[in-house]
Design an enzyme around this catalytic site. Sequence first.
Site, PDB file in Angstrom:
ATOM      1  N   HIS A 107     -33.952  12.163  25.965  1.00  0.00           N
ATOM      2  CA  HIS A 107     -33.458  12.931  27.313  1.00  0.00           C
ATOM      3  C   HIS A 107     -32.287  13.539  27.004  1.00  0.00           C
ATOM      4  CE1 HIS A 107     -35.707   9.202  28.388  1.00  0.00           C
ATOM      5  NE2 HIS A 107     -36.242  10.033  29.442  1.00  0.00           N
ATOM      6  N   SER A 123     -30.952   2.482  24.765  1.00  0.00           N
ATOM      7  CA  SER A 123     -29.842   3.239  24.418  1.00  0.00           C
ATOM      8  C   SER A 123     -28.586   2.930  24.502  1.00  0.00           C
ATOM      9  CB  SER A 123     -29.933   4.909  25.033  1.00  0.00           C
ATOM     10  OG  SER A 123     -31.216   5.439  24.588  1.00  0.00           O
ATOM     11  N   ASP A 150     -33.778   8.534  21.431  1.00  0.00           N
ATOM     12  CA  ASP A 150     -33.666   8.906  22.966  1.00  0.00           C
ATOM     13  C   ASP A 150     -33.895  10.278  23.003  1.00  0.00           C
ATOM     14  OD1 ASP A 150     -33.271   9.435  25.613  1.00  0.00           O
ATOM     15  OD2 ASP A 150     -32.038   7.539  25.843  1.00  0.00           O
TER      16      ASP A 150
END
Length: 213
Positions: free
Chosen positions: A100, A151, A98
């Site tokens: 982000h 996630s 991930d």
Amino acid sequence: LTLEERLASYIVEGTKEGLIPDLDEALKTYAPLAIINGPLMAGMEEVGRLFNGNELIVAEVLQSAEVMKASVAHLEQFMEKEESSVKGKIILATVKGDVHDIGKNLVEIILSNNGYKIINLGIKVPPEQLIEAYRKEKADAIGLSGLLVKSAQQMVVTAQDLRSAGIDAPILVGGAALTRKFTKTRISPEYDGLVLYAKDAMDGLDIANKLVN
Ligand code: B1M
């Protein structure tokens, strides 16, 4: 457009032209975090909606993310800082797979402004790296962030790997992927040991304060 609408539109349009003066204008009325959680987040939600409907491409979402980061960087200097001795040490990471990191970095700002020493391991952090960092830093807690649906599962795997490595530190989990699943329970039955869900950065601070003190 009203000031609030303009702030949201900088994020949606991915433009910084006029952003800083408008942020300064908003600071006359709102606290920095209220600007982030209000109009800027509203803009990000709209970006998510447009992206989901294929009305934006990744490159455009990246520009929106840039504007969000620039806004947070500008607002950070106006946030209240607690002048205290270090309350605790927390490792933060966006989980493996991930990228982000805007939410995680916001959590870092809020926690470090409130007396925590933060070890920010960045994005796509595999469990092994967390285990190594924990052993080196002897942190009081480990914070995991993730926004992708996958996630949420990666967090379970990460928590299990940490436990298998003999690490029983409390784990703080947050990020949009978890919201629906975790809001009611706060502590998921899928995890072993103390794992707490934080809905936003301030909630993360509240939980950290409870854990460490
Ligand atoms: Co992505 N993305 N993205 N993206 N992106 C989402 C998450 C998505 C919901 C958009 C959508 O389709 N509607 C969707 C996920 C769907 C899913 O999994 N079901 C998605 C997708 C699909 C993708 C890609 C796969 C797209 C692609 O390549 N085809 C790709 C993934 C790459 C990867 O990770 N491997 C991708 C890439 C990107 C960009 C790089 C372009 C960019 C990220 C840039 C960056 O972070 N540096 C991006 C962005 C910006 C978004 C959206 C639009 C906005 C996210 C954001 O920054 N929000 C997002 C849609 C949305 O969320 N509305 C989306 C603002 C931020 C402050 O909020 O991070 O939620 P958030 O943090 C909050 C809370 O969650 C909490 O505190 C914060 C508020 O105080 N929190 C914690 C977060 N972590 C915490 C940890 C804690 C405590 C609280 O304790 C440890």
